[in-house]
Design a protein around this motif. Structure first.
Motif, mmCIF file in Angstrom:
data_model
loop_
_atom_site.group_PDB
_atom_site.id
_atom_site.type_symbol
_atom_site.label_atom_id
_atom_site.label_comp_id
_atom_site.label_asym_id
_atom_site.label_seq_id
_atom_site.Cartn_x
_atom_site.Cartn_y
_atom_site.Cartn_z
ATOM 1 N N ALA A 241 0.826 -1.196 0.000
ATOM 2 C CA ALA A 241 0.000 0.000 0.000
ATOM 3 C C ALA A 241 0.867 1.255 0.000
ATOM 4 O O ALA A 241 2.013 1.243 0.454
ATOM 5 C CB ALA A 241 -0.922 0.000 1.222
ATOM 6 N N GLY A 245 2.596 1.546 3.530
ATOM 7 C CA GLY A 245 1.706 0.489 3.991
ATOM 8 C C GLY A 245 0.439 0.944 4.668
ATOM 9 O O GLY A 245 -0.398 0.113 5.030
ATOM 10 N N LYS A 246 0.237 2.247 4.815
ATOM 11 C CA LYS A 246 -0.932 2.752 5.545
ATOM 12 C C LYS A 246 -2.008 3.315 4.619
ATOM 13 O O LYS A 246 -3.120 3.619 5.066
ATOM 14 C CB LYS A 246 -0.488 3.837 6.530
ATOM 15 C CG LYS A 246 0.478 3.337 7.596
ATOM 16 C CD LYS A 246 0.938 4.479 8.495
ATOM 17 C CE LYS A 246 1.951 3.981 9.525
ATOM 18 N NZ LYS A 246 2.445 5.094 10.401
ATOM 19 N N GLU A 284 6.321 -0.913 2.149
ATOM 20 C CA GLU A 284 4.916 -0.790 1.778
ATOM 21 C C GLU A 284 4.090 -2.039 2.082
ATOM 22 O O GLU A 284 2.872 -2.027 1.889
ATOM 23 C CB GLU A 284 4.802 -0.463 0.290
ATOM 24 C CG GLU A 284 5.365 0.902 -0.078
ATOM 25 C CD GLU A 284 5.063 1.295 -1.506
ATOM 26 O OE1 GLU A 284 4.804 0.384 -2.347
ATOM 27 O OE2 GLU A 284 5.060 2.497 -1.802
ATOM 28 N N CYS A 286 1.662 -4.318 3.592
ATOM 29 C CA CYS A 286 0.578 -3.956 4.518
ATOM 30 C C CYS A 286 -0.149 -5.160 5.090
ATOM 31 O O CYS A 286 -0.700 -5.085 6.196
ATOM 32 C CB CYS A 286 -0.408 -3.012 3.864
ATOM 33 S SG CYS A 286 -1.281 -3.681 2.435
ATOM 34 N N THR A 287 -0.182 -6.279 4.359
ATOM 35 C CA THR A 287 -0.842 -7.478 4.879
ATOM 36 C C THR A 287 -0.384 -8.694 4.080
ATOM 37 O O THR A 287 0.003 -8.578 2.909
ATOM 38 C CB THR A 287 -2.380 -7.361 4.837
ATOM 39 O OG1 THR A 287 -2.964 -8.479 5.513
ATOM 40 C CG2 THR A 287 -2.908 -7.315 3.419
#
Length: 292
Positions: A241, A245-246, A284, A286-287
């Motif tokens: 993301a 990453g947020k 980046e 994120c999951t």
């Protein structure tokens, strides 16, 4: 049903040079033929949202000239609860065969491409993409027999995976299949062996092994079981993301072990293998999502 090896799901039905070329390109038994510049135009001009494969069932909404507005039930999307919406060439659609049934066994092409043969000699052999799903009427030791928009046909049994029969090594098989596409050019919205975008790559490969994901990365990032990257296993999906990453999810890759992923990288690039640590991808991430 889609009656071409693949067909783009256009974002609208406005005229464009790339659309005109494909509309008049004779490609019944093969994939589209576009230059690198024309492929890049799919992205820069935001011409397409997805791609459909041979025999894909769609719901038609309206026809406007040479285009028909549809939704694609098998491509889940928040854009429409009924399926991914968009426009296709009307000539790329054929009626569903009368003897088709949702109860028939389904098999997906598990090789990069396979050959579809027809009993009707009026049709030439057709090149079919990985991820194409067929309704199966019967099978023997060598072939499966399928329903198609062009009548009954057959495919070598070794080229397919029966849905609902995934094995314990499905994740390893996905990685092996993914590596067959190394250096294949990125195609915005692509889901076929002619070229993938990042989420199309994941969508089509996972479909072969009976995992029905949403079509787009930001929705795929909400599916499956979330795990920490330190415990990532082969076949897990890595999502990335903006804003370290947020922010919004913009990319997905398949974890292949040893801090690496295989992915269809970006417009103008190709399917590649990338090490995560020490790159912007590490910032980046994120999951991580598991489906096996």
């Amino acid at each position: 049903m889609i009656n071409k090896s693949s067909a783009f799901l256009w974002s609208d039905h406005k005229p464009h040079a790339v659309k005109e070329k494909l509309m008049h390109q004779e490609r019944k038994a093969k994939f589209y033929q576009l230059t690198d510049e024309e492929v890049l135009s799919l992205y820069t001009d935001r011409l397409v949202d997805s791609e459909l494969l041979y025999g894909e069932i769609v719901d038609t909404k309206e026809t406007s000239g040479a285009y028909t507005k549809i939704v694609v039930p098998d491509q889940k999307s928040s854009k429409d609860q009924a399926g991914y919406p968009g426009w296709v060439f009307t000539k790329d659609l054929s009626p569903i065969p009368e003897d088709w049934s949702a109860e028939l066994d389904k098999a997906a092409i598990k090789k990069s491409t396979a050959q579809l043969n027809f009993f009707d000699m009026a049709y030439e052999k057709q090149e079919i993409s990985v991820g194409t799903v067929f309704s199966v009427t019967e099978a023997d030791e060598k072939n499966i027999y399928v329903l198609t928009p062009d009548g009954p046909g057959w495919i070598a049994k070794e080229a397919v995976q029966f849905l609902g029969q995934s094995s314990q090594d499905s994740a390893e098989q996905i990685i092996s299949l993914a590596k067959e596409f190394l250096h294949l050019r990125y195609v915005w919205a692509g889901t076929s062996a002619a070229g993938f975008d990042c989420s199309g790559f994941v969508y089509s490969l996972y479909r072969v092994f009976g995992r029905e994901l949403s079509r787009d990365a930001h929705e795929q990032a909400l599916e499956g079981t979330e795990v920490h990257y330190s415990t990532a296993q082969l076949g897990d999906l890595l999502f990335f993301a903006y804003e370290e990453g947020k922010g919004a999810v913009h990319h997905v890759g398949i974890y292949i072990g040893d801090d690496q992923m295989i992915h269809s990288q970006t417009p103008g690039s190709k399917v590649i293998i990338t090490t995560i640590s020490g790159t912007n991808y590490a910032k980046e991430l994120c999951t991580v999502r598991r489906h096996f």
